[in-house]
Design an enzyme around this catalytic site. Sequence first.
Site, PDB file in Angstrom:
ATOM      1  N   PRO A   1       0.818  -1.216   0.000  1.00  0.00           N
ATOM      2  CA  PRO A   1       0.000   0.000   0.000  1.00  0.00           C
ATOM      3  C   PRO A   1       0.852   1.267   0.000  1.00  0.00           C
ATOM      4  CG  PRO A   1      -0.904  -1.609   1.527  1.00  0.00           C
ATOM      5  CD  PRO A   1       0.417  -2.158   1.072  1.00  0.00           C
ATOM      6  N   TYR A   2       1.999   1.237   0.697  1.00  0.00           N
ATOM      7  CA  TYR A   2       2.905   2.386   0.672  1.00  0.00           C
ATOM      8  C   TYR A   2       3.323   2.706  -0.755  1.00  0.00           C
ATOM      9  CZ  TYR A   2       7.395   4.820   0.821  1.00  0.00           C
ATOM     10  OH  TYR A   2       8.415   5.707   0.594  1.00  0.00           O
ATOM     11  N   GLY A   3       3.769   1.681  -1.499  1.00  0.00           N
ATOM     12  CA  GLY A   3       4.184   1.888  -2.874  1.00  0.00           C
ATOM     13  C   GLY A   3       3.061   2.412  -3.745  1.00  0.00           C
TER      14      GLY A   3
ATOM     15  N   THR B   1       0.618   4.392  -2.756  1.00  0.00           N
ATOM     16  CA  THR B   1       0.416   5.824  -2.473  1.00  0.00           C
ATOM     17  C   THR B   1       1.539   6.667  -3.058  1.00  0.00           C
ATOM     18  OG1 THR B   1       1.513   5.724  -0.280  1.00  0.00           O
ATOM     19  CG2 THR B   1      -0.875   5.343  -0.357  1.00  0.00           C
TER      20      THR B   1
END
Length: 315
Positions: free
Chosen positions: A151-153, A155
């Site tokens: 999910p970080y990637g 965003t």
Amino acid sequence: MQQVERAVVTGVAGFIGSHLAEALLLQGANVVGIDRRSPASDPVAAENLESLLGRRGFHLVEGELGELDLRSLTEGASAVFHLAGVPGVRPSWGERFAEYLASNVMVTQRLLEACVSTDVPRMVLASSSSVYGNSVGRPSREEDLPFPLSPYGVTKLAAERLSLAYAVRRDTPLSVVALRYFTVYGPRQRPDMAIGRILRAVLTGHPLRLYGDGVQRRDFTYVGDAVAATMAACVAPAQAEAVNVGGGRSVSMLDVLACAAQVTGQEVPILRDVTQLGDVDTTEADLTRARNLLGYEPSTSLAEGMGQQWKWITS
């Protein structure tokens, strides 16, 4: 693009942000640094900002980017360096995703609107190698299809694409260079990142939790090299570009552990653990575009950079 006279740096109390602000001041720029962390209450922010506070040409603004009057802060800026955001692959799963979405995407859109309304000519955005996902068997190129595995990637990719979309609008002078940083390390690195954890394991004797078998490979970039690329991105002839910023080679975690033992003179105590969700097998940057557009060439070896970080930790 002309030399930077007035720069806005978001995330200035962070690792890369504080180093960048120091470099901008040395170049003669006036720097408005924005961060939600206060040096009065946050020891990490206080340490990172120690050389900046009270320095001529530096002005710290404490507050949330989602709440501040960003137009008043970007007015008259030669460039905005947007480094603020919530980092980390592993914590981005689950309930905290809303925080990642707000800090990495929604705030970026708000800052872009402020840049458009105040005619800022250049934004340099901190993106991430996490947008690529797993290596395709060769160094990652900017034209490769992104496939983030966390999910970080997701965003970071959303913020990057959003920024580049603003840069191609015809009703604004704003241009954007999004820098895909590959695992930046060095003095003041976040303690949750690999090299910082390795060196602290040596210092304290508490075992390093090694995720996976150690053959996973990373392209490590020394913070001084990352800052040099970031400064170059501010004046590069570009309208809407994503650019890799790497260290020049990919090394296995076992090689990093061996390098740490060489630098510190001690073996790294380790505790093996399973591979974590979202971790990729290999990261490696193709630096062709960085060389051509930014004149970028990494100059610090892993041993040299790790030695500088060891000096900082032990001091």
